[in-house]
Write a protein that holds these residues in place. Structure first.
Motif, PDB file in Angstrom:
ATOM      1  N   ARG A  69      -9.434 -35.374  -5.954  1.00 14.87           N
ATOM      2  CA  ARG A  69     -10.553 -36.307  -6.137  1.00 14.87           C
ATOM      3  C   ARG A  69     -11.627 -36.163  -5.055  1.00 14.87           C
ATOM      4  NH1 ARG A  69      -6.169 -38.558  -4.052  1.00 14.87           N
ATOM      5  NH2 ARG A  69      -6.268 -40.194  -2.440  1.00 14.87           N
ATOM      6  N   GLU A  70     -11.235 -35.884  -3.804  1.00 12.21           N
ATOM      7  CA  GLU A  70     -12.234 -35.711  -2.749  1.00 12.21           C
ATOM      8  C   GLU A  70     -12.879 -34.330  -2.839  1.00 12.21           C
ATOM      9  OE1 GLU A  70     -13.328 -38.017  -0.758  1.00 12.21           O
ATOM     10  OE2 GLU A  70     -11.947 -39.468  -1.669  1.00 12.21           O
ATOM     11  N   LEU A  71     -12.070 -33.331  -3.131  1.00  6.76           N
ATOM     12  CA  LEU A  71     -12.580 -31.972  -3.290  1.00  6.76           C
ATOM     13  C   LEU A  71     -13.581 -31.900  -4.444  1.00  6.76           C
ATOM     14  CD1 LEU A  71     -10.433 -28.762  -3.191  1.00  6.76           C
ATOM     15  CD2 LEU A  71     -11.922 -29.165  -5.131  1.00  6.76           C
ATOM     16  N   ASP A  72     -13.298 -32.615  -5.532  1.00  4.37           N
ATOM     17  CA  ASP A  72     -14.158 -32.562  -6.716  1.00  4.37           C
ATOM     18  C   ASP A  72     -15.563 -33.086  -6.442  1.00  4.37           C
ATOM     19  OD1 ASP A  72     -12.238 -31.418  -8.301  1.00  4.37           O
ATOM     20  OD2 ASP A  72     -11.583 -33.287  -9.243  1.00  4.37           O
ATOM     21  N   LYS A  73     -15.690 -33.973  -5.458  1.00  7.99           N
ATOM     22  CA  LYS A  73     -17.009 -34.522  -5.131  1.00  7.99           C
ATOM     23  C   LYS A  73     -17.954 -33.441  -4.608  1.00  7.99           C
ATOM     24  CE  LYS A  73     -15.140 -39.086  -3.947  1.00  7.99           C
ATOM     25  NZ  LYS A  73     -14.921 -40.070  -2.854  1.00  7.99           N
ATOM     26  N   ASN A  74     -17.399 -32.345  -4.098  1.00  4.07           N
ATOM     27  CA  ASN A  74     -18.213 -31.287  -3.501  1.00  4.07           C
ATOM     28  C   ASN A  74     -18.590 -30.183  -4.477  1.00  4.07           C
ATOM     29  OD1 ASN A  74     -18.017 -32.470  -0.873  1.00  4.07           O
ATOM     30  ND2 ASN A  74     -15.944 -31.638  -0.699  1.00  4.07           N
ATOM     31  N   MET A  75     -18.144 -30.302  -5.716  1.00  5.34           N
ATOM     32  CA  MET A  75     -18.400 -29.256  -6.697  1.00  5.34           C
ATOM     33  C   MET A  75     -19.216 -29.815  -7.847  1.00  5.34           C
ATOM     34  SD  MET A  75     -14.616 -27.428  -6.785  1.00  5.34           S
ATOM     35  CE  MET A  75     -15.168 -26.112  -7.862  1.00  5.34           C
ATOM     36  N   ARG A 100     -19.500 -28.764 -10.828  1.00  6.45           N
ATOM     37  CA  ARG A 100     -18.762 -28.743 -12.097  1.00  6.45           C
ATOM     38  C   ARG A 100     -17.840 -29.946 -12.250  1.00  6.45           C
ATOM     39  NH1 ARG A 100     -13.804 -26.387 -13.851  1.00  6.45           N
ATOM     40  NH2 ARG A 100     -13.354 -25.739 -11.709  1.00  6.45           N
ATOM     41  N   THR A 101     -17.366 -30.518 -11.153  1.00  3.83           N
ATOM     42  CA  THR A 101     -16.340 -31.560 -11.208  1.00  3.83           C
ATOM     43  C   THR A 101     -16.777 -32.902 -10.620  1.00  3.83           C
ATOM     44  OG1 THR A 101     -15.432 -30.779  -9.095  1.00  3.83           O
ATOM     45  CG2 THR A 101     -14.491 -29.849 -11.109  1.00  3.83           C
ATOM     46  N   ALA A 102     -17.988 -32.975 -10.097  1.00  7.48           N
ATOM     47  CA  ALA A 102     -18.417 -34.192  -9.389  1.00  7.48           C
ATOM     48  C   ALA A 102     -18.460 -35.423 -10.291  1.00  7.48           C
ATOM     49  CB  ALA A 102     -19.789 -33.963  -8.756  1.00  7.48           C
ATOM     50  N   LYS A 103     -18.609 -35.237 -11.591  1.00  8.28           N
ATOM     51  CA  LYS A 103     -18.697 -36.368 -12.512  1.00  8.28           C
ATOM     52  C   LYS A 103     -17.364 -36.718 -13.170  1.00  8.28           C
ATOM     53  CE  LYS A 103     -22.996 -37.424 -11.973  1.00  8.28           C
ATOM     54  NZ  LYS A 103     -23.338 -38.729 -11.361  1.00  8.28           N
ATOM     55  N   ARG A 104     -16.281 -36.132 -12.675  1.00  3.46           N
ATOM     56  CA  ARG A 104     -14.972 -36.525 -13.185  1.00  3.46           C
ATOM     57  C   ARG A 104     -14.709 -37.999 -12.847  1.00  3.46           C
ATOM     58  NH1 ARG A 104     -11.185 -31.216 -11.672  1.00  3.46           N
ATOM     59  NH2 ARG A 104     -11.797 -29.963 -13.493  1.00  3.46           N
ATOM     60  N   PRO A 105     -13.902 -38.700 -13.650  1.00  5.32           N
ATOM     61  CA  PRO A 105     -13.755 -40.149 -13.476  1.00  5.32           C
ATOM     62  C   PRO A 105     -13.322 -40.598 -12.075  1.00  5.32           C
ATOM     63  CG  PRO A 105     -12.818 -39.460 -15.565  1.00  5.32           C
ATOM     64  CD  PRO A 105     -13.190 -38.208 -14.842  1.00  5.32           C
ATOM     65  N   ASP A 115     -19.907 -23.313  -5.641  1.00  4.85           N
ATOM     66  CA  ASP A 115     -19.122 -24.548  -5.747  1.00  4.85           C
ATOM     67  C   ASP A 115     -17.831 -24.437  -4.947  1.00  4.85           C
ATOM     68  OD1 ASP A 115     -20.611 -26.356  -7.116  1.00  4.85           O
ATOM     69  OD2 ASP A 115     -19.494 -26.245  -8.988  1.00  4.85           O
ATOM     70  N   TYR A 116     -17.113 -23.343  -5.152  1.00  6.89           N
ATOM     71  CA  TYR A 116     -15.841 -23.155  -4.452  1.00  6.89           C
ATOM     72  C   TYR A 116     -16.051 -23.005  -2.942  1.00  6.89           C
ATOM     73  CZ  TYR A 116     -13.377 -22.668  -8.903  1.00  6.89           C
ATOM     74  OH  TYR A 116     -12.823 -22.919 -10.132  1.00  6.89           O
ATOM     75  N   GLU A 117     -17.137 -22.387  -2.540  1.00  5.08           N
ATOM     76  CA  GLU A 117     -17.442 -22.274  -1.112  1.00  5.08           C
ATOM     77  C   GLU A 117     -17.635 -23.651  -0.489  1.00  5.08           C
ATOM     78  OE1 GLU A 117     -20.843 -19.806  -0.715  1.00  5.08           O
ATOM     79  OE2 GLU A 117     -19.760 -17.920  -1.030  1.00  5.08           O
ATOM     80  N   ARG A 118     -18.428 -24.509  -1.159  1.00  5.17           N
ATOM     81  CA  ARG A 118     -18.681 -25.851  -0.642  1.00  5.17           C
ATOM     82  C   ARG A 118     -17.394 -26.664  -0.548  1.00  5.17           C
ATOM     83  NH1 ARG A 118     -23.399 -25.652  -3.862  1.00  5.17           N
ATOM     84  NH2 ARG A 118     -22.300 -26.694  -5.563  1.00  5.17           N
ATOM     85  N   ALA A 119     -16.512 -26.472  -1.520  1.00  5.07           N
ATOM     86  CA  ALA A 119     -15.268 -27.248  -1.552  1.00  5.07           C
ATOM     87  C   ALA A 119     -14.185 -26.676  -0.644  1.00  5.07           C
ATOM     88  CB  ALA A 119     -14.750 -27.325  -2.987  1.00  5.07           C
ATOM     89  N   GLY A 120     -14.396 -25.464  -0.131  1.00  7.11           N
ATOM     90  CA  GLY A 120     -13.407 -24.849   0.741  1.00  7.11           C
ATOM     91  C   GLY A 120     -12.189 -24.323   0.016  1.00  7.11           C
ATOM     92  N   VAL A 121     -12.364 -23.943  -1.255  1.00  8.31           N
ATOM     93  CA  VAL A 121     -11.255 -23.384  -2.038  1.00  8.31           C
ATOM     94  C   VAL A 121     -11.321 -21.859  -1.937  1.00  8.31           C
ATOM     95  CG1 VAL A 121     -10.190 -23.213  -4.318  1.00  8.31           C
ATOM     96  CG2 VAL A 121     -11.323 -25.335  -3.622  1.00  8.31           C
ATOM     97  N   PRO A 122     -10.256 -21.210  -1.444  1.00 10.77           N
ATOM     98  CA  PRO A 122     -10.312 -19.757  -1.190  1.00 10.77           C
ATOM     99  C   PRO A 122     -10.120 -18.906  -2.441  1.00 10.77           C
ATOM    100  CG  PRO A 122      -8.163 -20.592  -0.578  1.00 10.77           C
ATOM    101  CD  PRO A 122      -8.972 -21.800  -1.006  1.00 10.77           C
TER     102      PRO A 122
END
Length: 344
Positions: A121-127, A129-134, A246-253
């Motif tokens: 949920r916190e990671l999704d805020k930075n992407m 594609r996923t920022a509007k998830r519930p 998006d993945y860079e901002r979220a820190g997902v490798p």
């Protein structure tokens, strides 16, 4: 869990007390009491006040809960589950077995998806594609997302155990644990191989279907697993190229973030070649017939062409085309498996 215990108790009486349901009834009893004790402790000691969630109408809340389950992914997984059912039984499966297997599979996939969104949920805020998830957008509370995911996962297990068989239920539970704990909690943010190793979670549904039809697992079931396992990396790496920032901002490798687009394009081609080779194991081992052989060659050729274009041309346009086509490819290859099993 109380309703699950009651369901297991009722079903085991009608089925002459099968051993797996007897054990499940006892384990549920113990787990239920432990859960009640922990609930009392958490309510009295760990309880905290959360700000009120924004007031939404009932229809919007239902849409948000539905979105938590990632319905498009659930639909794709159900196609592979049904494929396992058909090839396992070598015929169209009985209606009741189909209904209970697909309901259980849908709830398992939806529950694990909801738990994944709770974890991310916190990671999704930075992407984007996923920022509007519930959960990321705050339309549902964290507690609502967590309880929804756990509830669906538990219901799925009890339904499969009671109305399908113990092996199918255990495989479904293994898929939930694999996706939620191994992938979402650990691998996703820990290693560039996250989607390679984590792909095993999405490869379990056809095994659930196969186990539902046969009560066992054999080489056919494991090849179905391997097909989706090898399909997952090129599919999601194509998306990762498009959503690299998006993945860079979220820190997902993800692979494009860590090793660059060129290496990712090469790996997409390599894994696609390996995927097509794995699909041909079924006819090579005489586990599928000519209908599937012809379909797998045609579909595999088209997918190889898309992967070749990604490697040679690069850019978001061909990567997005690969991502979309690979989704269709998985549907078509499992339709071919089903038709071949019925017509062979």
């Amino acid at each position: 869990m109380f309703l699950g215990q009651a369901l297991v108790g009722a079903v085991q009486v009608t089925q002459s007390y099968p051993l797996h349901l007897v054990y499940l009834h006892q384990i549920t009893t113990i787990t239920l009491w432990i859960s009640l004790i922990l609930l009392v402790y958490a309510s009295g000691v760990l309880g905290v006040d959360y700000p009120d969630a924004p007031k939404l109408n009932f229809r919007q809340r239902m849409k948000d809960f539905f979105a938590l389950s990632k319905p498009l992914i659930v639909g794709l997984l159900l196609i592979t589950t049904y494929g396992g059912l058909v090839i396992g039984g070598k015929a169209w499966p009985p209606f009741s077995l189909t209904v209970w297997t697909l309901i259980g599979g849908a709830l398992a996939a939806g529950g694990s998806s909801a738990l994944n969104q709770y974890i991310d949920r916190e990671l999704d805020k930075n992407m984007q594609r996923t920022a509007k998830r519930p959960l990321a957008d705050g339309r549902l509370t964290d507690a609502e997302g967590l309880s929804f995911g756990i509830a669906l996962s538990l219901i799925s297990y009890y339904l499969l155990a009671c109305f399908v068989n113990g092996l199918a239920a255990l495989l479904s539970l293994a898929g939930i644990i694999y996706y939620v704990i191994l992938y979402s909690l650990w691998l996703k943010k820990a290693t560039v191989q996250n989607i390679v190793i984590g792909g095993g979670a999405g490869a379990i549904p056809p095994m659930v279907g196969y186990a539902a039809a046969t009560g066992t697992l054999d080489w056919t079931a494991w090849i179905l697993f391997a097909i989706i396992f090898m399909w997952t990396p090129p599919h999601f790496w194509a998306l990762a190229i498009v959503r690299q920032k998006d993945y860079e901002r979220a820190g997902v490798p993800m692979l494009p973030v860590v090793r660059g687009e060129m290496e990712t394009r090469k790996q997409i081609l390599i894994y696609t070649v390996e995927l097509v080779a794995v699909t041909l194991l079924l006819p090579i081992l005489n586990l599928a017939g000519n209908v599937y052989l012809v379909a797998s060659l045609i579909l595999g050729g088209a997918l190889l062409y898309a992967a070749w274009a990604v490697w040679k041309e690069g850019g978001n346009k061909v990567a997005w085309r690969m991502y979309k086509w690979s989704s269709s490819y998985l549907v078509f290859i499992f339709v071919a498996i089903m038709l071949d099993a019925v017509l062979r």
